[in-house]
Design a protein around this motif. Structure first.
Motif, PDB file in Angstrom:
ATOM      1  N   TYR A 129       0.806  -1.227   0.000  1.00 19.53           N
ATOM      2  CA  TYR A 129       0.000   0.000   0.000  1.00 19.53           C
ATOM      3  C   TYR A 129       0.843   1.283   0.000  1.00 19.53           C
ATOM      4  N   ASN A 185       0.726   4.066  -2.999  1.00 21.27           N
ATOM      5  CA  ASN A 185       0.566   5.507  -2.753  1.00 21.27           C
ATOM      6  C   ASN A 185       1.695   6.298  -3.409  1.00 21.27           C
ATOM      7  N   ASP A 190       1.394   9.140  -6.248  1.00 21.42           N
ATOM      8  CA  ASP A 190       2.024  10.457  -6.074  1.00 21.42           C
ATOM      9  C   ASP A 190       2.944  10.801  -7.245  1.00 21.42           C
TER      10      ASP A 190
END
Length: 162
Positions: free
Chosen positions: A59, A63, A67
């Motif tokens: 996870y 992320n 980004d």
């Protein structure tokens, strides 16, 4: 994809190698949009059960990919649980193209390792852990060092005789 025999000599990287899981996840997302848990299961299936990345690894990496603009995350409502569906973006496809040879090497290594029995992989990891713990927890006496050396040398001889 590259055949296993076409891998460069000395390409015995552990796991996916540095940054390899990132490329594996991108490749899997490129095949089809997926949830995080689906990605964890897909990696486990890809490795024939030899490796299952933890949610704590996957996870944060997802992320980071969001980004960086390599993938997008869309929220969906399934059974009252909001899940993120990750999809590849143009920048992610470009990265996979730029890193295609490395991706091919990673998947070739994974296919080769997946052929090995899971119990052998487990035993090797247990063996390495036992040695690391023994060496990391205390300074061995001369007698203990001699005993450990004898055990290791004996194991090597037995393996060579297979």
């Amino acid at each position: 994809m590259v055949s296993e025999s076409a891998l460069p000599a000395g390409s015995k990287q552990r796991g996916f190698g540095h940054g390899g899981l990132r490329l594996v996840l991108l490749t899997l997302i490129n095949e089809q949009p997926r949830h995080g848990y689906d990605l964890i299961k897909a990696v486990e299936e890809l490795t024939s059960g030899h490796y299952r990345p933890s949610a704590g690894m996957v996870y944060p990496l997802l992320n980071q990919l969001v980004d960086q603009g390599l993938i997008s995350a869309e929220s969906t409502a399934l059974d009252e649980n909001k899940k993120q569906v990750y999809a590849i973006q143009t920048a992610g496809k470009k990265l996979l193209t730029d890193e295609s040879l490395r991706v091919e090497h990673i998947f070739a290594r994974v296919r080769q390792r997946a052929k090995q029995p899971v119990q052998v992989t487990r035993a090797i990891e247990n063996f390495k852990l036992a040695v690391r713990l023994k060496l990391g927890n205390e300074v061995l006496t001369a007698v203990q060092a001699s005993q450990l050396t004898e055990i290791l040398d004996h194991a090597v001889r037995q393996i060579e005789q297979l």
